[in-house]
Structure formats: structure tokens, C-alpha cells
Scaffold this motif. Structure first.
Motif, PDB file in Angstrom:
ATOM      1  N   ARG A  44       0.821  -1.217   0.000  1.00 29.96           N
ATOM      2  CA  ARG A  44       0.000   0.000   0.000  1.00 29.96           C
ATOM      3  C   ARG A  44       0.855   1.267   0.000  1.00 29.96           C
ATOM      4  NH1 ARG A  44      -5.302   0.425   0.848  1.00 29.96           N
ATOM      5  NH2 ARG A  44      -5.033   2.431   1.878  1.00 29.96           N
ATOM      6  N   CYS A  45       1.974   1.219   0.717  1.00 29.93           N
ATOM      7  CA  CYS A  45       2.796   2.432   0.819  1.00 29.93           C
ATOM      8  C   CYS A  45       3.429   2.802  -0.519  1.00 29.93           C
ATOM      9  CB  CYS A  45       3.872   2.279   1.895  1.00 29.93           C
ATOM     10  SG  CYS A  45       5.116   1.033   1.573  1.00 29.93           S
ATOM     11  N   PHE A  46       3.458   1.874  -1.483  1.00 27.12           N
ATOM     12  CA  PHE A  46       3.962   2.166  -2.817  1.00 27.12           C
ATOM     13  C   PHE A  46       2.834   2.500  -3.787  1.00 27.12           C
ATOM     14  CE2 PHE A  46       7.646  -1.023  -2.016  1.00 27.12           C
ATOM     15  CZ  PHE A  46       8.300  -0.100  -1.235  1.00 27.12           C
ATOM     16  N   ALA A  47       1.608   2.117  -3.448  1.00 23.54           N
ATOM     17  CA  ALA A  47       0.492   2.251  -4.384  1.00 23.54           C
ATOM     18  C   ALA A  47      -0.388   3.473  -4.124  1.00 23.54           C
ATOM     19  CB  ALA A  47      -0.371   0.991  -4.344  1.00 23.54           C
ATOM     20  N   PHE A  48      -0.633   3.793  -2.867  1.00 21.35           N
ATOM     21  CA  PHE A  48      -1.582   4.850  -2.520  1.00 21.35           C
ATOM     22  C   PHE A  48      -0.859   6.026  -1.879  1.00 21.35           C
ATOM     23  CE2 PHE A  48      -3.872   0.841  -2.442  1.00 21.35           C
ATOM     24  CZ  PHE A  48      -4.867   1.107  -3.357  1.00 21.35           C
ATOM     25  N   GLU A  49      -0.841   7.147  -2.585  1.00 21.41           N
ATOM     26  CA  GLU A  49      -0.160   8.356  -2.125  1.00 21.41           C
ATOM     27  C   GLU A  49       1.250   8.045  -1.639  1.00 21.41           C
ATOM     28  OE1 GLU A  49      -2.490  10.752   0.533  1.00 21.41           O
ATOM     29  OE2 GLU A  49      -4.343  10.240  -0.492  1.00 21.41           O
ATOM     30  N   PRO A  50       2.075   7.463  -2.516  1.00 19.65           N
ATOM     31  CA  PRO A  50       3.405   7.038  -2.084  1.00 19.65           C
ATOM     32  C   PRO A  50       4.330   8.223  -1.801  1.00 19.65           C
ATOM     33  CG  PRO A  50       3.194   6.799  -4.453  1.00 19.65           C
ATOM     34  CD  PRO A  50       1.835   7.191  -3.939  1.00 19.65           C
ATOM     35  N   SER A  51       5.163   8.040  -0.809  1.00 20.32           N
ATOM     36  CA  SER A  51       6.216   9.004  -0.507  1.00 20.32           C
ATOM     37  C   SER A  51       7.347   8.250   0.175  1.00 20.32           C
ATOM     38  CB  SER A  51       5.706  10.131   0.405  1.00 20.32           C
ATOM     39  OG  SER A  51       5.492   9.641   1.708  1.00 20.32           O
ATOM     40  N   ILE A  52       8.511   8.820   0.128  1.00 21.53           N
ATOM     41  CA  ILE A  52       9.656   8.201   0.802  1.00 21.53           C
ATOM     42  C   ILE A  52       9.357   8.090   2.298  1.00 21.53           C
ATOM     43  CG2 ILE A  52      12.103   8.475   1.392  1.00 21.53           C
ATOM     44  CD1 ILE A  52      11.758   7.775  -1.527  1.00 21.53           C
ATOM     45  N   LYS A  53       8.844   9.168   2.876  1.00 23.37           N
ATOM     46  CA  LYS A  53       8.587   9.207   4.320  1.00 23.37           C
ATOM     47  C   LYS A  53       7.595   8.118   4.758  1.00 23.37           C
ATOM     48  CE  LYS A  53       7.191  12.277   8.053  1.00 23.37           C
ATOM     49  NZ  LYS A  53       6.742  13.620   8.424  1.00 23.37           N
ATOM     50  N   SER A  54       6.470   7.982   4.048  1.00 24.98           N
ATOM     51  CA  SER A  54       5.473   6.975   4.449  1.00 24.98           C
ATOM     52  C   SER A  54       6.013   5.564   4.223  1.00 24.98           C
ATOM     53  CB  SER A  54       4.160   7.179   3.700  1.00 24.98           C
ATOM     54  OG  SER A  54       4.313   6.917   2.321  1.00 24.98           O
ATOM     55  N   SER A  55       6.785   5.387   3.170  1.00 25.51           N
ATOM     56  CA  SER A  55       7.355   4.069   2.899  1.00 25.51           C
ATOM     57  C   SER A  55       8.351   3.676   3.987  1.00 25.51           C
ATOM     58  CB  SER A  55       8.049   4.058   1.534  1.00 25.51           C
ATOM     59  OG  SER A  55       7.114   4.307   0.521  1.00 25.51           O
ATOM     60  N   LEU A  56       9.193   4.618   4.383  1.00 32.82           N
ATOM     61  CA  LEU A  56      10.174   4.330   5.433  1.00 32.82           C
ATOM     62  C   LEU A  56       9.484   3.980   6.747  1.00 32.82           C
ATOM     63  CD1 LEU A  56      12.818   7.126   4.789  1.00 32.82           C
ATOM     64  CD2 LEU A  56      12.992   4.696   4.232  1.00 32.82           C
ATOM     65  N   LYS A  57       8.434   4.705   7.067  1.00 30.05           N
ATOM     66  CA  LYS A  57       7.700   4.442   8.305  1.00 30.05           C
ATOM     67  C   LYS A  57       7.163   3.007   8.313  1.00 30.05           C
ATOM     68  CE  LYS A  57       3.999   6.340  11.156  1.00 30.05           C
ATOM     69  NZ  LYS A  57       2.984   7.370  11.286  1.00 30.05           N
ATOM     70  N   PHE A  58       6.581   2.589   7.192  1.00 22.76           N
ATOM     71  CA  PHE A  58       6.040   1.236   7.097  1.00 22.76           C
ATOM     72  C   PHE A  58       7.158   0.195   7.113  1.00 22.76           C
ATOM     73  CE2 PHE A  58       4.965  -2.420   4.403  1.00 22.76           C
ATOM     74  CZ  PHE A  58       3.915  -2.946   5.155  1.00 22.76           C
ATOM     75  N   LEU A  59       8.194   0.397   6.316  1.00 23.10           N
ATOM     76  CA  LEU A  59       9.255  -0.599   6.180  1.00 23.10           C
ATOM     77  C   LEU A  59      10.041  -0.789   7.472  1.00 23.10           C
ATOM     78  CD1 LEU A  59      10.486   0.353   2.613  1.00 23.10           C
ATOM     79  CD2 LEU A  59       9.206  -1.701   3.260  1.00 23.10           C
ATOM     80  N   ARG A  60      10.186   0.258   8.252  1.00 23.49           N
ATOM     81  CA  ARG A  60      10.903   0.137   9.525  1.00 23.49           C
ATOM     82  C   ARG A  60      10.133  -0.705  10.535  1.00 23.49           C
ATOM     83  NH1 ARG A  60      12.651   6.237   8.959  1.00 23.49           N
ATOM     84  NH2 ARG A  60      14.717   5.927   8.046  1.00 23.49           N
ATOM     85  N   LYS A  61       8.805  -0.752  10.386  1.00 21.80           N
ATOM     86  CA  LYS A  61       7.973  -1.534  11.307  1.00 21.80           C
ATOM     87  C   LYS A  61       7.667  -2.930  10.776  1.00 21.80           C
ATOM     88  CE  LYS A  61       4.611   1.441  11.535  1.00 21.80           C
ATOM     89  NZ  LYS A  61       3.347   2.098  11.891  1.00 21.80           N
ATOM     90  N   THR A  62       8.043  -3.217   9.539  1.00 23.01           N
ATOM     91  CA  THR A  62       7.619  -4.455   8.885  1.00 23.01           C
ATOM     92  C   THR A  62       8.837  -5.182   8.303  1.00 23.01           C
ATOM     93  OG1 THR A  62       5.669  -3.169   8.277  1.00 23.01           O
ATOM     94  CG2 THR A  62       5.849  -5.376   7.346  1.00 23.01           C
ATOM     95  N   PRO A  63       9.468  -6.048   9.110  1.00 27.40           N
ATOM     96  CA  PRO A  63      10.711  -6.694   8.665  1.00 27.40           C
ATOM     97  C   PRO A  63      10.589  -7.486   7.358  1.00 27.40           C
ATOM     98  CG  PRO A  63      10.375  -7.051  11.015  1.00 27.40           C
ATOM     99  CD  PRO A  63       9.127  -6.388  10.483  1.00 27.40           C
ATOM    100  N   TRP A  64       9.471  -8.191   7.148  1.00 33.48           N
ATOM    101  CA  TRP A  64       9.356  -8.991   5.917  1.00 33.48           C
ATOM    102  C   TRP A  64       9.302  -8.092   4.679  1.00 33.48           C
ATOM    103  CZ3 TRP A  64       5.270  -8.013   2.798  1.00 33.48           C
ATOM    104  CH2 TRP A  64       4.123  -7.454   3.371  1.00 33.48           C
TER     105      TRP A  64
END
Length: 86
Positions: A44-64
């Protein structure tokens, strides 16, 4: 007596060593764009209103998900080397 943690290991053969997650995501966006990134790793972080900041927030919390992003980055590096040599 205190337990001293060992010094960080030098990893000269690890292409991810010393790179921040932000640098990895930025390089992938530069290479594939957000749509291309979402096509390769549907998140979702790449598909809906993507940004570096939102992607980093998600990826830091989601190891897989972070592992998938790091794997795609390594694939991109291999492809670049293959294309540069041929």
C-alpha cells in the motif's frame, strides 16, 4: 566485569553495508518509479499516495517487507552490473 559488545564487523562484500533504508528506497524509486516498485512489491505504501517518508515508516515496522525491498535493491544492482558488462 562488564560485557562489552563486539565491534561491528566490516562487511566489504555486503552491498547493503553502510546504506540507509532511505537511500535504498530512493534508488529503487529512481530506477522503477512508484508504479514499477508497486508492480514488483505490491505494498500500500507504494500504491496509494506514495512518498519516501510513508514508505520508510512502514518498512521500519515491517521486517518482511524490508527484506523484500532489500532483495529488490540487490537484484537491481546485479542487473546493472550485467547490463554494464554486455
Amino acid at each position: 566485569m562488564t560485557d562489552a559488545s563486539p565491534p561491528p564487523q566490516v562487511q566489504p562484500r555486503n552491498p547493503l553495508h553502510g546504506l540507509t533504508l532511505e537511500a535504498i528506497v530512493t534508488a529503487l524509486v529512481d530506477e522503477y518509479g512508484w508504479e514499477g516498485l508497486d508492480a514488483r512489491i505490491p505494498l500500500r505504501c507504494f500504491a496509494f499516495e506514495p512518498s519516501i517518508k510513508s514508505s520508510l515508516k512502514f518498512l521500519r515496522k515491517t521486517p518482511w517487507a524490508r527484506e523484500k525491498v532489500e532483495g529488490l535493491y540487490l537484484f537491481m544492482l546485479r542487473e546493472r552490473r550485467r547490463n554494464a558488462g554486455g
